[in-house]
Design a protein around this motif. Structure first.
Motif, PDB file in Angstrom:
ATOM      1  N   ASN A 134       0.836  -1.026  -0.012  1.00  0.00           N
ATOM      2  CA  ASN A 134       0.097  -0.039   0.208  1.00  0.00           C
ATOM      3  C   ASN A 134       0.889   1.253   0.052  1.00  0.00           C
ATOM      4  OD1 ASN A 134      -2.702  -0.959   0.117  1.00  0.00           O
ATOM      5  ND2 ASN A 134      -2.466  -1.542   2.262  1.00  0.00           N
ATOM      6  N   ILE A 138       0.575   1.182  -3.956  1.00  0.00           N
ATOM      7  CA  ILE A 138      -0.948   1.412  -4.180  1.00  0.00           C
ATOM      8  C   ILE A 138      -1.321   2.918  -4.010  1.00  0.00           C
ATOM      9  CG2 ILE A 138      -3.191   0.884  -3.443  1.00  0.00           C
ATOM     10  CD1 ILE A 138      -2.431  -2.073  -3.470  1.00  0.00           C
ATOM     11  N   ASP A 139      -0.831   3.249  -2.829  1.00  0.00           N
ATOM     12  CA  ASP A 139      -1.088   4.703  -2.377  1.00  0.00           C
ATOM     13  C   ASP A 139      -0.449   5.576  -3.546  1.00  0.00           C
ATOM     14  OD1 ASP A 139      -2.637   3.786  -0.408  1.00  0.00           O
ATOM     15  OD2 ASP A 139      -1.189   4.072   1.203  1.00  0.00           O
ATOM     16  N   LYS A 142      -2.811   5.453  -6.577  1.00  0.00           N
ATOM     17  CA  LYS A 142      -4.119   6.042  -6.333  1.00  0.00           C
ATOM     18  C   LYS A 142      -4.143   7.512  -6.174  1.00  0.00           C
ATOM     19  CE  LYS A 142      -6.487   2.433  -3.782  1.00  0.00           C
ATOM     20  NZ  LYS A 142      -7.241   2.036  -2.734  1.00  0.00           N
ATOM     21  N   ARG A 143      -3.056   8.252  -5.810  1.00  0.00           N
ATOM     22  CA  ARG A 143      -2.937   9.545  -5.752  1.00  0.00           C
ATOM     23  C   ARG A 143      -2.999  10.129  -7.228  1.00  0.00           C
ATOM     24  NH1 ARG A 143       0.551   8.726  -1.610  1.00  0.00           N
ATOM     25  NH2 ARG A 143       2.363   9.111  -2.975  1.00  0.00           N
ATOM     26  N   LYS A 146      -6.627  10.073  -8.691  1.00  0.00           N
ATOM     27  CA  LYS A 146      -7.369  11.103  -8.224  1.00  0.00           C
ATOM     28  C   LYS A 146      -7.050  12.288  -8.949  1.00  0.00           C
ATOM     29  CE  LYS A 146      -7.811   9.410  -3.545  1.00  0.00           C
ATOM     30  NZ  LYS A 146      -7.514   9.380  -1.965  1.00  0.00           N
ATOM     31  N   TYR A 182      -6.719  -5.111  -8.437  1.00  0.00           N
ATOM     32  CA  TYR A 182      -5.130  -4.855  -8.320  1.00  0.00           C
ATOM     33  C   TYR A 182      -4.233  -6.177  -8.729  1.00  0.00           C
ATOM     34  CZ  TYR A 182      -6.834  -1.656  -4.768  1.00  0.00           C
ATOM     35  OH  TYR A 182      -7.535  -0.379  -4.231  1.00  0.00           O
ATOM     36  N   LEU A 194      -8.282   2.523  -9.164  1.00  0.00           N
ATOM     37  CA  LEU A 194      -9.321   2.747  -8.333  1.00  0.00           C
ATOM     38  C   LEU A 194     -10.477   1.773  -8.487  1.00  0.00           C
ATOM     39  CD1 LEU A 194      -9.739   6.664  -8.127  1.00  0.00           C
ATOM     40  CD2 LEU A 194      -8.346   5.183  -6.564  1.00  0.00           C
ATOM     41  N   ASP A 195     -11.241   1.347  -7.493  1.00  0.00           N
ATOM     42  CA  ASP A 195     -12.322   0.615  -7.702  1.00  0.00           C
ATOM     43  C   ASP A 195     -13.347   0.709  -8.889  1.00  0.00           C
ATOM     44  OD1 ASP A 195     -11.708  -0.145  -5.184  1.00  0.00           O
ATOM     45  OD2 ASP A 195     -13.051   0.618  -3.980  1.00  0.00           O
TER      46      ASP A 195
END
Length: 380
Positions: A134, A138-139, A142-143, A146, A182, A194-195
């Protein structure tokens, strides 16, 4: 009894040309007004589908303006594979004008800050302890997503999952709709949309041998810098790359040892890996009173899980060894490889100030055994 005629025997359809055409069909199916995000790791699988995308541009199946190649750099990549990835990204930017983006963990989420700054134990064999996936991959991704969402762009993510990577995956994910969002979840090359994001899998049905045949023998339109990939994998078809300091894998890493054989200046990395393994597994079990303490709420245990930490004294000791190893590597003159950068080191040392009594006598130390809390005093 009539002999079976050759023309009546069903022909296999997984030949390389068919697989390439299948991948092109995936790319052709994407509308020209949709942004295509290629998740690139530097490995053989992601290199394959990125090269296929470049070839699709050449054939007019894709518009280069659609494409962005995103590389997740954990800051702990194997040195040789990391250099290969950077060289490849520079090539496609220069030759194709492709936009490339490198995402990295935030400074207070890097492996070394979490491990030596906060004293968080490195991940172990317990899947629940693997915070690194993460924090490091992953994090950051994800940023990135966004930011894409804020622009309200329609996009699709291309991921290098292959069913052939394991027998378990082949049985479990025959239905494409059941493939996890993922690729990390399936032990593949890690990427994390993302989801419910649209995803494409152009090499889903490729076997390992198909990947190598394509990279080594296919007649490409351009001279892609991929010739060294085979040697990077040390002729091992099923070799898997990860972070050089991964504590989930055995410290007897085949890949890391081969990397060091290729560049002897990197030998201190193997020594650090063994030591880190001891910090994570050996010392935690043998010497809990010397190496970990538990943060407590007014000295009372309220039945909540309380994370253990490596003592500041142990963190200082390990950081010194890391910096010495880094100095030894860079003084060799063979590589500029960096383990911890100056910003990380500064933040790590600042973090220690939050633990002023972490190594003083008389502090209440504890460890867990058989789900019960044991307490005693110790002096380091």
């Amino acid at each position: 009894m009539a002999l079976l005629q050759l023309e009546n025997i069903p022909q296999k359809t997984n030949l390389l040309d068919d697989l390439i055409e299948e991948a092109f069909d995936v790319y052709r199916s994407i509308p020209k007004n949709v942004k295509i995000i290629l998740s690139y790791s530097g490995g053989k699988d992601s290199t394959t589908f990125v090269v296929l995308a470049m070839e699709a541009i050449k054939k007019g199946f894709l518009d280069k303006k659609q494409i962005e190649v995103v590389y997740a750099d954990t800051l702990n990549e194997m040195p040789n594979l990391h250099q290969q990835a950077i060289n490849f990204l520079k090539f496609i930017t220069k030759e194709f004008g492709i936009k490339t983006t490198i995402v990295k963990p935030q400074l207070n989420q890097t492996f070394w800050f979490r491990f030596l700054g906060e004293g968080t134990f490195a991940p172990s064999g317990n899947p629940n302890s693997r915070w690194c996936v993460n924090a490091l991959k992953i994090d950051p991704i994800k940023r990135y997503f966004k930011g894409i969402l804020e622009k309200k762009e329609e996009y699709i993510v291309v991921i290098g999952i292959r069913l052939d990577e394991s027998q378990q995956r082949t049985k479990r994910y025959k239905d494409v709709e059941k493939i996890p969002k993922y690729s990390c979840d399936t032990q593949g090359e890690c990427f994390a949309p993302l989801d419910d994001e649209p995803r494409a899998y152009p090499i889903l049905n490729w076997k390992n041998c198909n990947i190598w045949d394509f990279l080594q023998f296919h007649d490409f339109s351009y001279n892609y810098p991929i010739q060294k990939l085979r040697s990077i994998y040390f002729e091992q078809d099923n070799a898997r790359y990860g972070c050089w300091n991964c504590t989930v894998a055995s410290p007897n890493s085949f890949i890391l040892k081969e990397v060091i054989k290729e560049n002897s200046a990197l030998k201190p990395l193997l020594e650090l890996r063994y030591l880190q393994y001891e910090y994570t597994s050996g010392l935690r079990g043998k010497f809990p009173h010397d190496w970990i303490y538990v943060l407590r709420n007014k000295g009372k245990y309220e039945g909540k899980w309380i994370p253990s930490r490596i003592t500041v004294k142990a963190r200082k000791r390990y950081l010194e060894k890391v910096l010495n190893a880094q100095k030894q590597i860079q003084n060799s003159g063979k590589t500029k490889f960096t383990i911890i950068n100056e910003e990380e080191e500064k933040l790590i040392r600042e973090s220690w100030l939050k633990w002023p009594d972490g190594d003083k006598k008389g502090r209440e130390w504890c460890y867990f055994k058989d789900t019960q809390l044991y307490q005693y005093q110790t002096a380091i």
